[in-house]
Scaffold this active site. Structure first.
Site, PDB file in Angstrom:
ATOM      1  N   TYR A 116       0.731  -1.124   0.023  1.00  0.00           N
ATOM      2  CA  TYR A 116      -0.172   0.106  -0.014  1.00  0.00           C
ATOM      3  C   TYR A 116       0.858   1.194  -0.025  1.00  0.00           C
ATOM      4  O   TYR A 116       0.296   2.378   0.032  1.00  0.00           O
ATOM      5  CB  TYR A 116      -0.945   0.128   1.166  1.00  0.00           C
ATOM      6  N   ASP A 131      -6.584  -7.096   3.973  1.00  0.00           N
ATOM      7  CA  ASP A 131      -7.601  -6.424   3.236  1.00  0.00           C
ATOM      8  C   ASP A 131      -8.417  -7.644   2.477  1.00  0.00           C
ATOM      9  O   ASP A 131      -9.516  -7.503   2.533  1.00  0.00           O
ATOM     10  CB  ASP A 131      -7.093  -5.528   1.886  1.00  0.00           C
TER      11      ASP A 131
END
Ligand code: IPM
Ligand code: MG
Length: 331
Positions: A124, A229
């Protein structure tokens, strides 16, 4: 006085967050609301998805409730995901995502697990480049500091939940440096905290299978950003899907509650949005940030009774409003 920075965002964020606030105000009568903007609508108005003023208000309040934001389907110059910006700028380094069975909406009754997702790095960090016309490269950063930090949070949460098991989820067989550092740093911190005997580990692919096959075998899962996630969406199935999936972006002395669902433009404005993920996210603020476990228990058990007693699938265009009424009646 307790202050809450409220970021409605786009789509159903505008509907579910006001509902969650009215519920929270019942539990915290002196709650002071500070409004702030973020998201796509905000970008269209101000040219920024998260204005500096929003960050400032969040810092002043220490606690926030975020609704949902839309993102453009094409790449737009200067636009960056509001939630990723908030996580990064406010150093909300851990994302707490509980998954549990609820009456009516869950297909099994014995799930009660919590995913702790590293929230600041991994894939990320957003460092991608084209090495050539035919080769795209993404960087994955795993630091000892962030890994130790999430492990410290895991130790803390394990104490609060009286956890029977902490499972580190990684892919160290293929990524021995990044995932290896994550696993080893976590193990060290958890050993120092005296939790060695309950620490376990799984490769992420195996964890995915076992979350489907036997979710009751998990208690606390600790993992890196992208794995968290994906696994948290998968596991949310046991809670009744994303409409029932709360989360808490958790930093040092600052936390932002966030329903995992998106802005759902297809049902925005129809009254059909389920506000329970937003409401349960505010329960996470109560439990973990404000340290008001009794109030969090009160809220969660009211949700449990509501789901045991009232069918929420037949509420149609009155869903948001009726859930609020039925919940307030049970608080
Ligand atoms: C989530 C979402 C976000 C993420 C997106 C919207 C950037 O999927 O909160 O899980 O990937 O973290
Ligand atoms: Mg996600």
């Amino acid at each position: 006085m307790t202050r809450l920075c409220v970021i409605l965002g786009d789509g159903i964020g505008q509907e579910v967050v006001p509902t969650a606030i009215r519920v929270l105000e019942r539990l915290l009568p002196d709650l002071q609301i500070v409004e702030a903007e973020a998201g796509w609508g905000c970008f269209e108005r101000h040219g920024q998805s998260v204005p500096e003023e929003t960050l400032q208000r969040m810092r002043e309040c220490g606690a926030g409730l975020f609704g949902a934001v839309s993102s453009p389907s094409k790449q737009v110059e200067g636009y960056r995901s509001a939630i990723l910006t908030l996580r990064q700028c406010l150093e909300l380094n851990v994302n707490l995502r509980p998954v549990r069975s609820w009456p009516q909406v869950s297909s099994r009754a014995d799930v009660d697990l919590l995913i702790l997702r590293e929230n600041s790095e991994g894939l990320y960090i957003g460092r991608e480049h084209m090495q050539s016309a035919d080769l795209a490269v993404a960087e994955r950063h795993i630091s000892r500091q962030a890994s130790e930090h999430i492990a410290q949070r895991a130790a803390e949460v394990a104490g609060l939940r009286a956890s029977r098991r902490i499972t580190l989820v990684h892919k160290a067989n293929v990524l021995p440096l990044t995932c290896g550092l994550f696993r080893d740093s976590c193990r060290q911190v958890l050993a120092t905290a005296g939790l060695n005997n309950i620490v376990d580990e799984r490769l992420v692919d195996v964890a995915a299978l076992q979350l489907v096959e036997s979710p009751d075998n998990f208690d606390l899962l600790v993992t890196t950003n992208l794995f968290g996630d994906i696994l948290s969406d998968l596991a949310s199935h046991w809670s009744g899907g994303l409409g029932m999936a709360p989360s808490l972006n958790w930093g040092q002395g600052i936390a932002l509650a966030e329903p995992v669902h998106g802005s759902a433009p297809d049902i925005a404005g129809t009254g059909k949005a389920n506000p329970l993920a937003a409401i349960l996210s505010s329960a996470l603020l109560l439990r973990y940030h404000w340290r008001a476990a009794a109030l969090a228990d009160q809220l969660e058990s009211a949700v449990e009774r509501l789901l045991a007693e009232v069918s929420i699938t037949e509420m149609g265009c009155e869903t948001t409003q009726r859930i609020e009424q039925e919940l307030l009646r049970r608080l």
